[in-house]
Design an enzyme around this catalytic site. Structure first.
Site, PDB file in Angstrom:
ATOM      1  N   LYS A  64     -12.884 -34.396 -22.657  1.00  0.00           N
ATOM      2  CA  LYS A  64     -13.973 -33.541 -23.155  1.00  0.00           C
ATOM      3  C   LYS A  64     -14.904 -33.209 -22.010  1.00  0.00           C
ATOM      4  O   LYS A  64     -15.254 -34.075 -21.212  1.00  0.00           O
ATOM      5  CB  LYS A  64     -14.747 -34.354 -24.216  1.00  0.00           C
ATOM      6  CG  LYS A  64     -15.848 -33.600 -24.897  1.00  0.00           C
ATOM      7  CD  LYS A  64     -15.352 -32.864 -26.119  1.00  0.00           C
ATOM      8  CE  LYS A  64     -16.362 -31.844 -26.625  1.00  0.00           C
ATOM      9  NZ  LYS A  64     -16.396 -30.591 -25.847  1.00  0.00           N
ATOM     10  N   LYS A  88     -19.826 -40.845 -19.398  1.00  0.00           N
ATOM     11  CA  LYS A  88     -20.796 -40.442 -20.423  1.00  0.00           C
ATOM     12  C   LYS A  88     -20.233 -40.629 -21.829  1.00  0.00           C
ATOM     13  O   LYS A  88     -20.900 -41.164 -22.720  1.00  0.00           O
ATOM     14  CB  LYS A  88     -21.159 -38.973 -20.199  1.00  0.00           C
ATOM     15  CG  LYS A  88     -22.376 -38.513 -20.959  1.00  0.00           C
ATOM     16  CD  LYS A  88     -22.561 -36.994 -20.894  1.00  0.00           C
ATOM     17  CE  LYS A  88     -22.718 -36.486 -19.478  1.00  0.00           C
ATOM     18  NZ  LYS A  88     -22.997 -35.025 -19.437  1.00  0.00           N
ATOM     19  N   LYS A 100     -13.766 -31.697 -16.888  1.00  0.00           N
ATOM     20  CA  LYS A 100     -14.715 -30.634 -16.550  1.00  0.00           C
ATOM     21  C   LYS A 100     -13.928 -29.453 -16.042  1.00  0.00           C
ATOM     22  O   LYS A 100     -12.804 -29.615 -15.535  1.00  0.00           O
ATOM     23  CB  LYS A 100     -15.673 -31.110 -15.454  1.00  0.00           C
ATOM     24  CG  LYS A 100     -16.962 -30.338 -15.413  1.00  0.00           C
ATOM     25  CD  LYS A 100     -17.885 -30.804 -16.526  1.00  0.00           C
ATOM     26  CE  LYS A 100     -19.283 -30.301 -16.424  1.00  0.00           C
ATOM     27  NZ  LYS A 100     -20.195 -31.135 -17.219  1.00  0.00           N
ATOM     28  N   THR A 184     -29.008 -31.471 -26.317  1.00  0.00           N
ATOM     29  CA  THR A 184     -29.171 -32.183 -25.045  1.00  0.00           C
ATOM     30  C   THR A 184     -30.641 -32.565 -24.849  1.00  0.00           C
ATOM     31  O   THR A 184     -30.957 -33.716 -24.522  1.00  0.00           O
ATOM     32  CB  THR A 184     -28.654 -31.318 -23.874  1.00  0.00           C
ATOM     33  OG1 THR A 184     -27.330 -30.891 -24.190  1.00  0.00           O
ATOM     34  CG2 THR A 184     -28.639 -32.087 -22.572  1.00  0.00           C
ATOM     35  N   ASN A 215     -31.904 -24.034 -21.225  1.00  0.00           N
ATOM     36  CA  ASN A 215     -31.742 -24.488 -22.618  1.00  0.00           C
ATOM     37  C   ASN A 215     -32.202 -25.932 -22.823  1.00  0.00           C
ATOM     38  O   ASN A 215     -33.057 -26.210 -23.673  1.00  0.00           O
ATOM     39  CB  ASN A 215     -30.267 -24.315 -23.014  1.00  0.00           C
ATOM     40  CG  ASN A 215     -30.018 -24.740 -24.433  1.00  0.00           C
ATOM     41  OD1 ASN A 215     -30.702 -24.291 -25.342  1.00  0.00           O
ATOM     42  ND2 ASN A 215     -29.081 -25.648 -24.629  1.00  0.00           N
ATOM     43  N   SER A 352     -21.460 -32.135 -29.723  1.00  0.00           N
ATOM     44  CA  SER A 352     -20.133 -31.514 -29.568  1.00  0.00           C
ATOM     45  C   SER A 352     -19.093 -32.306 -30.375  1.00  0.00           C
ATOM     46  O   SER A 352     -18.215 -31.738 -31.023  1.00  0.00           O
ATOM     47  CB  SER A 352     -19.693 -31.520 -28.102  1.00  0.00           C
ATOM     48  OG  SER A 352     -20.189 -30.403 -27.412  1.00  0.00           O
TER      49      SER A 352
END
Ligand code: GLU
Length: 424
Positions: A64, A88, A100, A184, A215, A352
């Site tokens: 992910k 993470k 990523k 986030t 954001n 997510s």
């Protein structure tokens, strides 16, 4: 960059002993792919852009992690970021590994149609290794929910079936989750609140400066102000504004959006008068004497050059890797507490995960439910990290890594290691 990211692991192994095979497994990405993506530009010209996808480790679940569009994207950066995603997801206890992706491109100059062609091209290039049970992308720097929507659509067109769980961070009407946009920033605030609570600190007596008003930075600042923190400064790439009495975050956001840059609020007109703010440089913002310095812009912002000048008591990392490895040591010596990225910015990937669960179940949750579930995970994992830091008398970064690596090591070990197979 990857060597530096990897050095964080060595620190962890000073505190916990893991099987040598775990160290070996975590030293290399499982798969790293480069693809050249042809894009037809609006003027008819064909240009080719280089794209990357690194799937670092999938021992704990499908990989992910986001996709970024930026001129500096390269294999080294994407690999480091995929390693951080692995840690993470483990810190947050999600059933995911880490990945990523990115494209080396200055997409700011693209028309919307060019951006759509590039986004769809990325999916065509990497579709063979993606999938809701294999590798699930999401937004990152300079990609957003519209791009995620195009990518999900391209994948379903290619495969001739709907599979919204292939990608997260989608627009609401294309299977996105409520609360993903603010997740986030909200998650980072939850982590900070737990820290403050344990230290007996009152938000209303704490000042906050935020580097980066994209954001994550905006939602963090907005919610922090709502909860009583005094947000005295915010910045974007062009500069910062400061008001000792606290900024009206919503006004700053409104004016920035009108002009697409924070500099619009520096003017002499009504806006500045209304905000009663002063203009600072980005460097000055980092050196403000505040309780909390929030790093929500990009990597390597606090380095050995400026670490000594940081006066904040706490640095909260919302971006990935904003404090360089050698700067960490200086901050620690100066008693500046760093709440690390792998914990502080994990709210994004947690929601997510909720989006992926909702897509697979075909059942969608209300905002309150999303936020409550986010709160449960962030409080629980933050407290576990804070407890580990006390137990080992180590930094919060090392504690977060110990927490994540312990889970990863468990998963790697439980698939069998040398001791197991040789019957020892
Ligand atoms: N790009 C975000 C991050 O670095 C989100 C990743 C995701 O949601 O998969 O955490």
């Amino acid at each position: 960059m990857f060597d530096l990211a990897h050095q964080r692991l060595e620190k962890v192994f000073q505190f916990i002993s893991v099987d040598e095979e775990v160290v070996q497994r975590l030293s290399f990405p499982k798969r790293a792919i480069v693809a050249n993506i042809p894009v037809r530009m609006d003027n008819g010209e064909l240009r080719v852009f280089t794209g990357y996808r690194v799937q670092y480790d999938d021992t704990r679940g499908p990989t992910k992690g986001g996709i970024r569009f930026h001129p500096d994207v390269c294999m080294d950066e994407v690999t480091s970021l995929s390693f951080w995603m692995t840690v993470k997801c483990a810190v947050a206890g999600l059933p995911f590994g880490g990945a990523k992706g990115g494209v080396t491109v200055d997409a700011k100059s693209f028309s919307k149609l060019e951006l759509e062609r590039l986004s769809r091209g990325y999916i065509r290039a990497f579709a063979d290794v993606l999938g809701q049970d294999r590798d699930i992308p999401a937004p990152d720097m300079y990609t957003n929910e519209i791009i995620m929507g195009w990518m999900a659509d391209e994948y379903s067109v290619m495969n001739r079936r709907q599979e919204p769980g292939i990608i997260t961070g989608k627009p609401m009407h294309l299977g996105g989750s409520k609360g993903r946009q603010s997740a986030t920033g909200r998650g980072a605030l939850m982590v900070l609140n737990e820290y403050a609570r344990r230290r007996g600190l009152e938000p209303s007596s704490m000042t906050v400066a935020v580097q980066g008003f994209g954001n994550a930075g905006y939602h963090f600042a907005r919610l922090a102000k709502q909860q009583g923190y005094r947000v005295v400064a915010v910045s974007d790439s062009q500069g910062a504004i400061y008001s000792s009495g606290g900024l009206n975050v919503e006004d700053v956001h409104k004016f920035k959006n009108q002009e697409k840059r924070l500099a619009s609020v520096y003017c002499d007109g009504s806006v500045c008068n209304m905000l009663e703010s002063e203009v600072l440089s980005n460097e000055q913002l980092l050196e403000l004497d505040v309780d909390v310095l929030v790093m929500a812009a990009m990597e390597n912002q606090i380095t050995i050059e400026n670490a000594d000048r940081v006066k904040a008591k706490v640095v909260l990392e919302i971006a990935n890797g904003p404090v360089a490895l050698d700067a960490d040591v200086i901050l620690e010596e100066n008693n500046v507490v760093v709440i690390p990225d792998v914990l502080a910015n994990s709210g994004g990937v947690v929601v997510s995960y909720f989006e992926w669960v909702q897509n697979r179940a075909g059942l969608y949750w209300e905002l309150d439910e999303v936020n409550q579930k986010l709160q449960n995970i962030m409080s629980k994992e933050a407290n576990l990290v804070y407890d580990i830091a006390l137990q080992y008398e180590c930094s919060l970064r090392t504690a977060a890594y110990i927490h994540g690596i312990d889970r990863l090591a468990g998963a790697i070990d439980q698939r069998g290691n040398r001791k197991y197979f040789s019957g020892l």
